[in-house]
Write a protein that holds these residues in place. Structure first.
Motif, short mmCIF file in Angstrom:
data_model
loop_
_atom_site.label_atom_id
_atom_site.label_comp_id
_atom_site.label_asym_id
_atom_site.label_seq_id
_atom_site.Cartn_x
_atom_site.Cartn_y
_atom_site.Cartn_z
N ASN A 388 0.95 -1.03 -0.30
CA ASN A 388 0.09 0.61 0.07
C ASN A 388 0.56 1.29 0.10
N ARG A 389 2.43 1.13 0.70
CA ARG A 389 3.18 2.13 0.64
C ARG A 389 3.26 2.65 -0.35
N ARG A 390 3.98 1.64 -0.92
CA ARG A 390 4.47 1.52 -2.33
C ARG A 390 3.69 2.14 -3.21
N MET A 391 1.45 1.77 -3.59
CA MET A 391 0.85 2.43 -4.57
C MET A 391 0.95 3.80 -4.42
N LEU A 392 0.29 3.97 -2.69
CA LEU A 392 0.51 5.51 -2.91
C LEU A 392 1.58 6.37 -3.01
N LEU A 393 2.76 5.76 -2.84
CA LEU A 393 4.11 6.76 -3.09
C LEU A 393 4.21 6.71 -5.34
N ARG A 394 3.50 5.80 -5.75
CA ARG A 394 3.20 5.27 -6.91
C ARG A 394 2.68 6.73 -7.37
N GLU A 395 1.36 6.72 -6.05
CA GLU A 395 0.47 7.55 -7.09
C GLU A 395 0.60 8.93 -6.99
N LEU A 396 1.33 9.44 -6.27
CA LEU A 396 1.79 10.48 -5.85
C LEU A 396 2.72 10.92 -7.02
N ALA A 397 3.80 10.59 -6.74
CA ALA A 397 4.84 10.32 -8.01
C ALA A 397 4.52 10.47 -9.70
N LEU A 398 3.68 10.10 -10.03
CA LEU A 398 2.83 9.81 -11.27
C LEU A 398 2.08 11.67 -11.42
N THR A 399 1.91 11.77 -9.74
CA THR A 399 0.73 13.26 -10.47
C THR A 399 2.05 14.11 -10.10
N LEU A 400 2.04 14.51 -8.98
CA LEU A 400 3.21 14.97 -9.37
C LEU A 400 3.93 15.48 -10.48
N SER A 401 4.41 14.15 -11.08
CA SER A 401 5.10 14.23 -12.30
C SER A 401 4.52 14.54 -12.90
N HIS A 402 2.60 14.68 -13.30
CA HIS A 402 2.16 15.09 -14.34
C HIS A 402 1.46 17.17 -14.16
N GLU A 403 1.73 17.06 -12.54
CA GLU A 403 1.66 18.64 -12.31
C GLU A 403 2.68 19.30 -12.42
N LEU A 404 3.66 19.21 -12.75
CA LEU A 404 4.90 19.50 -12.35
C LEU A 404 5.33 19.49 -13.96
N GLY A 405 4.93 18.62 -14.45
CA GLY A 405 5.78 18.05 -16.08
C GLY A 405 5.52 19.84 -16.92
N ASN A 406 4.11 19.26 -16.64
CA ASN A 406 3.53 20.29 -17.84
C ASN A 406 3.66 22.19 -17.36
#
Length: 593
Positions: A388-406
């Protein structure tokens, strides 16, 4: 009861034709030399259907029974039988295949009346005869009794072997030629050997329950009831028995022992009947104890298997110490239960692998406890937590990557601009928009540390939804009943606004038009659950709708949506897409904090 019909013929086809004409429930017996080796007892009711060709094979004991004589008219045997009055009815072979059913009830009634007359005559004759002298029992009877008791106790745990031992003892102690035990079942009494059976509404059951005494076929001492006596006589004849010993308990018939003639051919004496009564009592107690012992063995086997596969259990007296084999955490739990006088429980954790409970026994004041080793569950829980912690970190990483990348794309373009090559006005507007989004992202990230620090208060979710809908231009539908739950109003306000704003932005030109939010509830008390339904056309929410497909590229693009999902989880809720009356809806559920 109907008399027994004896079909005396060697022609099987003719016997089949006779048997097909018998009334329903009428018993039939095809004559054979071994059927009546020693004759019949007085009172035996039977109708003989006699083939003229088989007259020589008919036992003399059946000659007095009412007979239907079947032969060829005008033949010598047929006419001699008619002249001598040998039978009650005379039929030709052809007539016997059709008229037997018509004449048989009349002859059957005649046989019953004749058997009752013979029975009363025999009873009067025997009552005048002197009783034989009673023989005294010797030391051999005592030895046989001890031998029987030893064998019965040895086989007490096996019902079939116990009955076999009782049969052997009955033949030795009572000198019976054979013994059959009829034991009670749900619908009647079934013999332990053979196929004999009689139902609970048989006249013999009512007789033995009302008059629980030994019945001797050679000396009737029962009540003066010719019908009951006739029924008993017929049973004695069918079973080849001379003595019937009831097994009863407080007027309820539990079984019946049918004993054959004595080995020496003598009638049963008074001492034999007395021993039969005591034998029946012993058999009743032995069968009851055998059933109890069988259940105890089953329980012991279940306890043995339970000790191997089920949680360990322990029951202690008020002053009894805890055995040394009990785990330390369970010993501590037992002491805590004794001190607090309450039920105490402990769950498995990383430090100790036992799930245990302990409490007081209201009956004795002692303590009960049970425990089971759950190290596998601890390992599985730790593995789930890591996943669950890995999934949470994965979701957080994908979200930050999308928000910051654009945003970084436009900022990188701005970085490479020069006075000679300035940015165009549309690109400058894009940079300003991306900077605004980064500022909002910074505020949202700043909220993450406050998720577990928010204050909880009773909140009417209808009023909260109407406030949010009014500010965002969304139609809100609420019911008449209040939906009040202890929630964090600040976090829930942020979650609903983020979800609705994201859906509105994803709809493009439609915006908030034709978008509605419905609020309802289900359950009551501690099970009260609030339900939100977001309805409209062209709904799209990152990670929710369209529903994610395994193996596809994840669509995690909004930090607000990520935080909204975590806020719903804190409120024991969830978010998903589901079918509705107006198409696919986004459904939210939450309970108290």
């Amino acid at each position: 009861m109907p008399s027994l019909v004896i079909l005396a013929t060697a022609d099987t086809v003719l016997a089949d034709a006779w048997e097909r004409q018998l009334p329903a429930g009428q018993s039939a017996l095809r004559l054979a030399p071994q059927n009546f080796p020693s004759g019949t007892a007085p009172g035996f009711a039977a109708v003989v259907v006699l083939d003229a060709a088989a007259e020589s094979s008919l036992p003399s004991s059946l000659a007095r029974s009412p007979t239907i004589f079947v032969g060829e008219p005008r033949s010598l045997p047929f006419e001699q039988a008619r002249l001598s009055g040998r039978a009650r009815v005379y039929l030709s072979y052809e007539e016997s295949t059709t008229r037997l059913a018509e004449l048989l009830p009349l002859v059957d009634e005649l046989a019953e009346k004749q058997s009752m007359v013979e029975l009363l005559t025999e009873k009067a004759r025997r009552s005048e005869a002197a009783r034989p002298p009673v023989r005294t029992s010797g030391v051999a009877d005592v030895a046989e009794l001890w031998d029987f008791v030893e064998g019965a106790v040895e086989n007490l745990d096996h019902r079939d072997r116990l009955i076999a031992e009782c049969r052997r003892a009955s033949r030795q102690m009572l000198r019976a030629s054979h013994a059959v035990f009829f034991l009670r079942e749900a619908d009647g009494f079934r013999a332990d050997r053979g196929t004999s059976f009689f139902s609970v509404d048989d006249p013999i059951v009512a007789l033995l329950e009302g008059h629980p005494a030994v019945i001797d076929g050679s000396n009737w001492e029962g009540p003066a009831d010719p019908v009951s006596e006739l029924a008993v006589r017929n049973r004695l004849a069918l079973w080849g028995a001379r003595l019937l010993v009831p097994i009863h308990d407080n007027g309820r018939l539990l079984g019946l022992i049918a004993l054959g003639v004595r080995d020496d051919g003598e009638p049963y004496e008074e001492s034999d009947r007395t021993r039969a009564v005591f034998f029946a009592r012993l058999l009743r107690h032995f069968l009851a104890k055998s059933a109890h012992l069988t259940r105890l063995h089953q329980m012991a086997e279940q306890a043995r298997l339970g000790a191997k596969y089920l949680p360990s259990t322990l029951v202690l007296e008020p002053d009894e110490g805890v055995p040394r084999h009990v785990p330390l955490v369970v010993r501590d739990l037992i002491g805590q239960a004794r001190r607090t006088r309450q039920v105490c429980r402990i769950a498995p954790a990383t430090g100790q692998p036992f799930r245990a409970s302990a409490g007081l026994l209201a009956e004795t004041g002692g303590v009960w406890a049970f425990w089971e080793e759950a190290s596998g569950e601890v390992h599985d829980a730790a593995s789930r937590q890591r996943n669950n912690r890995r999934m949470l970190l994965r979701e957080l990483a994908l979200t930050l990557s999308h928000e910051l990348g654009n945003a970084l794309v436009s900022l990188a373009t701005y970085r490479h601009s020069t006075p000679e090559q300035p940015l165009t006005p549309p690109l400058i507007e894009t940079v300003k928009s991306d900077i605004t989004k980064l500022e909002a992202l910074n505020r949202q990230i700043g909220m993450m540390h406050a998720l577990h620090e928010s204050e909880v208060a009773l909140t009417d979710l209808r009023e909260l939804a109407q406030t949010i809908g009014h500010s965002l231009g969304v139609r809100v539908e609420v019911g008449p009943d209040p939906v009040v739950l202890p929630v964090s109003r600040k976090l829930l306000d942020f979650a609903l606004r983020s979800l609705i704003a994201t859906v509105t932005e994803n709809r493009g030109e439609l915006g908030a038009r034709e978008l509605s939010l419905q609020v309802r509830s289900t359950g009551s008390g501690a099970d009260l659950t609030a339900l939100f339904s977001l309805k409209g056309r062209q709904l799209e929410l990152e990670g929710i709708l369209p529903e994610p497909v395994e193996g596809a590229v994840p669509n995690q693009g909004r930090m607000g949506v990520f935080l909204a999902r975590e806020i719903l989880r804190l409120h024991h809720g969830e978010i998903h897409a589901g079918p509705g009356m107006e198409g696919t809806e986004i459904l939210l559920s939450l309970r108290q904090w």
